[in-house]
Design an enzyme around this catalytic site. Structure first.
Site, PDB file in Angstrom:
ATOM      1  N   TRP A 110       6.114   7.719  40.862  1.00 17.35           N
ATOM      2  CA  TRP A 110       5.610   8.177  39.569  1.00 17.35           C
ATOM      3  C   TRP A 110       4.466   9.181  39.717  1.00 17.35           C
ATOM      4  O   TRP A 110       4.447  10.227  39.077  1.00 17.35           O
ATOM      5  CB  TRP A 110       5.146   6.979  38.734  1.00 17.35           C
ATOM      6  CG  TRP A 110       4.653   7.376  37.399  1.00 17.35           C
ATOM      7  CD1 TRP A 110       3.331   7.531  37.031  1.00 17.35           C
ATOM      8  CD2 TRP A 110       5.430   7.722  36.247  1.00 17.35           C
ATOM      9  NE1 TRP A 110       3.263   7.938  35.720  1.00 17.35           N
ATOM     10  CE2 TRP A 110       4.528   8.059  35.215  1.00 17.35           C
ATOM     11  CE3 TRP A 110       6.813   7.773  35.993  1.00 17.35           C
ATOM     12  CZ2 TRP A 110       4.968   8.442  33.943  1.00 17.35           C
ATOM     13  CZ3 TRP A 110       7.237   8.155  34.724  1.00 17.35           C
ATOM     14  CH2 TRP A 110       6.311   8.486  33.726  1.00 17.35           C
ATOM     15  N   GLU A 151      10.878  11.349  40.165  1.00 15.38           N
ATOM     16  CA  GLU A 151      10.764  10.830  38.798  1.00 15.38           C
ATOM     17  C   GLU A 151      10.262  11.924  37.853  1.00 15.38           C
ATOM     18  O   GLU A 151       9.067  12.135  37.730  1.00 15.38           O
ATOM     19  CB  GLU A 151       9.830   9.626  38.778  1.00 15.38           C
ATOM     20  CG  GLU A 151      10.359   8.481  39.658  1.00 15.38           C
ATOM     21  CD  GLU A 151       9.569   7.189  39.544  1.00 15.38           C
ATOM     22  OE1 GLU A 151       8.789   7.020  38.594  1.00 15.38           O
ATOM     23  OE2 GLU A 151       9.720   6.345  40.420  1.00 15.38           O
ATOM     24  N   TYR A 216      12.998  -1.869  34.960  1.00 15.72           N
ATOM     25  CA  TYR A 216      11.697  -2.404  34.540  1.00 15.72           C
ATOM     26  C   TYR A 216      10.916  -1.269  33.898  1.00 15.72           C
ATOM     27  O   TYR A 216      11.462  -0.174  33.731  1.00 15.72           O
ATOM     28  CB  TYR A 216      10.954  -3.024  35.733  1.00 15.72           C
ATOM     29  CG  TYR A 216      11.146  -2.307  37.054  1.00 15.72           C
ATOM     30  CD1 TYR A 216      10.598  -1.044  37.270  1.00 15.72           C
ATOM     31  CD2 TYR A 216      11.893  -2.884  38.078  1.00 15.72           C
ATOM     32  CE1 TYR A 216      10.773  -0.385  38.469  1.00 15.72           C
ATOM     33  CE2 TYR A 216      12.079  -2.217  39.293  1.00 15.72           C
ATOM     34  CZ  TYR A 216      11.505  -0.973  39.476  1.00 15.72           C
ATOM     35  OH  TYR A 216      11.690  -0.303  40.664  1.00 15.72           O
ATOM     36  N   TRP A 365      10.628  -3.991  43.311  1.00 13.43           N
ATOM     37  CA  TRP A 365       9.357  -3.278  43.278  1.00 13.43           C
ATOM     38  C   TRP A 365       8.322  -4.322  42.919  1.00 13.43           C
ATOM     39  O   TRP A 365       8.225  -4.716  41.776  1.00 13.43           O
ATOM     40  CB  TRP A 365       9.349  -2.103  42.287  1.00 13.43           C
ATOM     41  CG  TRP A 365       8.030  -1.454  42.441  1.00 13.43           C
ATOM     42  CD1 TRP A 365       6.863  -1.766  41.781  1.00 13.43           C
ATOM     43  CD2 TRP A 365       7.694  -0.447  43.412  1.00 13.43           C
ATOM     44  NE1 TRP A 365       5.823  -1.023  42.277  1.00 13.43           N
ATOM     45  CE2 TRP A 365       6.309  -0.208  43.286  1.00 13.43           C
ATOM     46  CE3 TRP A 365       8.421   0.242  44.388  1.00 13.43           C
ATOM     47  CZ2 TRP A 365       5.639   0.717  44.107  1.00 13.43           C
ATOM     48  CZ3 TRP A 365       7.753   1.162  45.187  1.00 13.43           C
ATOM     49  CH2 TRP A 365       6.381   1.391  45.023  1.00 13.43           C
TER      50      TRP A 365
END
Ligand SMILES: *[C@@H]1O[C@H](CO)[C@@H](O)[C@H](O)[C@H]1NC(C)=O
Ligand SMILES: *[C@@H]1O[C@H](CO)[C@@H](O)[C@H](O)[C@H]1NC(C)=O
Ligand SMILES: *[C@@H]1O[C@H](CO)[C@@H](O)[C@H](O)[C@H]1NC(C)=O
Ligand SMILES: *[C@@H]1O[C@H](CO)[C@@H](O)[C@H](O)[C@H]1NC(C)=O
Ligand SMILES: *[C@@H]1O[C@H](CO)[C@@H](O)[C@H](O)[C@H]1NC(C)=O
Ligand SMILES: *[C@@H]1O[C@H](CO)[C@@H](O)[C@H](O)[C@H]1NC(C)=O
Ligand SMILES: *[C@@H]1O[C@H](CO)[C@@H](O)[C@H](O)[C@H]1NC(C)=O
Ligand SMILES: *[C@@H]1O[C@H](CO)[C@@H](O)[C@H](O)[C@H]1NC(C)=O
Ligand SMILES: *[C@@H]1O[C@H](CO)[C@@H](O)[C@H](O)[C@H]1NC(C)=O
Length: 393
Positions: A110, A151, A216, A365
């Site tokens: 991210w 991402e 998630y 994760w």
């Protein structure tokens, strides 16, 4: 400690389906992401290479490499500019006594964002440099493969052609890796909107060994109400048309042309936390004023590691109110601190679901967010129960 159980009717559907597709005992793939920065956490939160559960994970994914705008790699803080470190050497050395263990390096995440990936993949020269740098990094350090965590293509600073050029990158890496049999995988976003923008699903399915579904981060402090991290089915307070749940996303990936035999079910070892507006409303869909306070070890507002949650609940038992929506998710609050997460039971059911749907295995994760020290009971309860759930079908 007050614990409520809300039995969801939907779950019965899954368990009967599970029986009908029983196919014996094949054990699945267990991908364990390891965030190298977990090695810098204080006290009992510090997770080093020696803490990795080699008996549980089939693949360890060391995260994250980054890249700059000319396709050169940047390395986790533990590593020097040459991309070498004791942590990587120690990690690779684990293979000597565990010959079946696969160790991959992940690039992206991210915080890396999308812009440099976009710049590099859209330029043939830079992309060739990038592919060659990645090959050399994997080969020189002795990794078994690479996981791409961009991402996301064509989002967050990328451009439209990223979707097509991501496939080109994957194809070129695949052909560079093929002579040595290196593994090539990718962690991917899971909603139809993300797929439309970022992924050519049939092409990625053709070239990648596994696609890791990040099932998630469905809710967080960007929302206007509390919501859990990883519901398998809609939250009881959801408008069903939101489709923010694991089951819907697995179906979406399959409907877009993914082969279940390459999909891994992503499971989160953490919760999303909020500061409630008042104790009048402590459910999902409740108003909140801010992210939840940072945990003592992960030190980041709005998230808590599973071990931070279970330890606080264990030590401050009478202050917590915990609601488990069986086979779906858990939420809990201590005064105005609210957290939505998974416990070993919900993880078990999610992994069971993965097997029922024909997925190749499960992915975590992250391995460093599970109760790896056994502070609340047995060590690695989430990973252990995920494997048990997967193998139960
Ligand atoms: C992107 O590349 C630029 C220039 O090469 C570099 O300075 C920057 O740190 C990179 N950004 C990220 C998030 O890696
Ligand atoms: C990327 O990193 C390499 C190696 O450190 C450096 O030579 C190059 O100038 C960097 N590129 C950019 C755009 O910063
Ligand atoms: C691609 O990158 C190279 C090397 O940085 C640069 O010389 C070239 O102008 C770029 N090509 C395009 C089309 O931007
Ligand atoms: C799972 O998702 C699919 C596709 O959205 C839907 O048709 C199905 O009813 C869902 N299953 C359950 C048990 O909610
Ligand atoms: C999916 O993958 C399996 C195992 O690799 C293969 O046998 C099967 O033919 C594939 N299905 C499709 C539709 O490509
Ligand atoms: C909570 O409920 C009580 C009693 O109904 C009400 O007086 C109070 O204003 C409510 N507080 C908030 C913050 O909504
Ligand atoms: C909790 O808050 C949500 C969002 O404001 C509201 O829709 C819901 O009715 C409230 N529930 C209760 C029990 O007050
Ligand atoms: C118990 O709660 C107190 C007050 O919120 C907190 O300071 C303490 O860290 C908690 N204990 C654990 C083990 O989390
Ligand atoms: C939890 O409580 C036990 C027993 O009171 C205590 O020994 C321990 O230090 C506490 N742990 C934390 C992290 O607060």
């Amino acid at each position: 400690m007050k614990v409520l159980f809300v039995v969801s009717v939907l779950l019965c559907v899954v368990s009967s389906l599970a029986k009908s597709v029983k196919d014996g005992s094949s054990s699945g793939v267990v991908f364990c992401y390891y965030g190298s920065w977990a090695n810098e956490r204080p006290g009992v939160g510090r997770f080093g290479v020696s803490d990795l559960p080699l008996d549980l994970c089939t693949h360890i994914v060391y995260s994250f490499l980054g890249l700059n705008a000319t396709g050169d790699l940047t390395y986790p803080t533990e590593q020097t500019l040459e991309g070498k470190s004791n942590a990587v050497a120690d990690l690779i050395a684990l293979k000597q006594s565990n010959s079946n263990l696969k160790i991959l390096s992940a690039i992206g995440g991210w915080d890396e964002g999308s812009a440099n990936f976009s710049t590099v993949v859209n330029n043939d020269t830079l992309r060739a440099t990038f592919v060659s740098n990645l090959y050399n990094y994997i080969d020189t350090n002795g990794f078994d493969g690479l996981d791409l965590d961009w991402e996301y293509p064509a989002q967050r600073g990328g451009i439209e052609s990223d979707k097509e050029m991501f496939v080109t990158l994957v194809k070129e890496l695949k052909s560079a890796f093929e002579p040595k049999g290196y593994i090539l995988t990718s962690a991917v976003a899971v909603t139809q909107t993300h797929i439309d923008l970022s992924y050519d699903v049939p092409a990625l399915t053709q070239y990648l060994d596994y696609l890791n579904l990040m099932l998630y981060d469905f809710h967080g402090t960007w929302d206007t109400e509390t919501g859990v991290n990883a519901p398998l089915y809609p939250q009881l307070t959801d408008d069903a048309s939101l489709n923010l749940n694991g089951n819907h996303s697995v179906h979406v990936w399959l409907e877009n042309g993914a082969n279940a035999s390459k999909l891994l079910m992503g499971l989160g070892g953490y919760g999303k936390s909020f500061t409630l507006t008042s104790l009048n409303n402590t459910s999902t869909g409740a108003p909140f004023t801010a992210a939840g306070a940072a945990g003592p070890y992960t030190e980041e507002e709005g998230i808590l590691a599973y071990y931070e949650i279970c330890l606080d609940q264990k030590n401050n038992s009478s202050e917590w109110s915990i609601t488990e929506v069986t086979g779906n998710y858990v939420y809990a609050n201590k005064d105005l601190l609210w957290v939505g997460y998974d416990n070993p039971s919900t993880i078990y059911v999610k992994a069971q679901y993965a097997k029922t749907m024909g997925l190749r295995g499960i992915m975590y994760w992250a391995v460093d967010l599970d109760d790896f020290q056994g502070l609340c009971g047995d060590k690695f309860p989430l990973i252990t129960q995920g494997i048990a759930g997967y193998n139960s079908v």
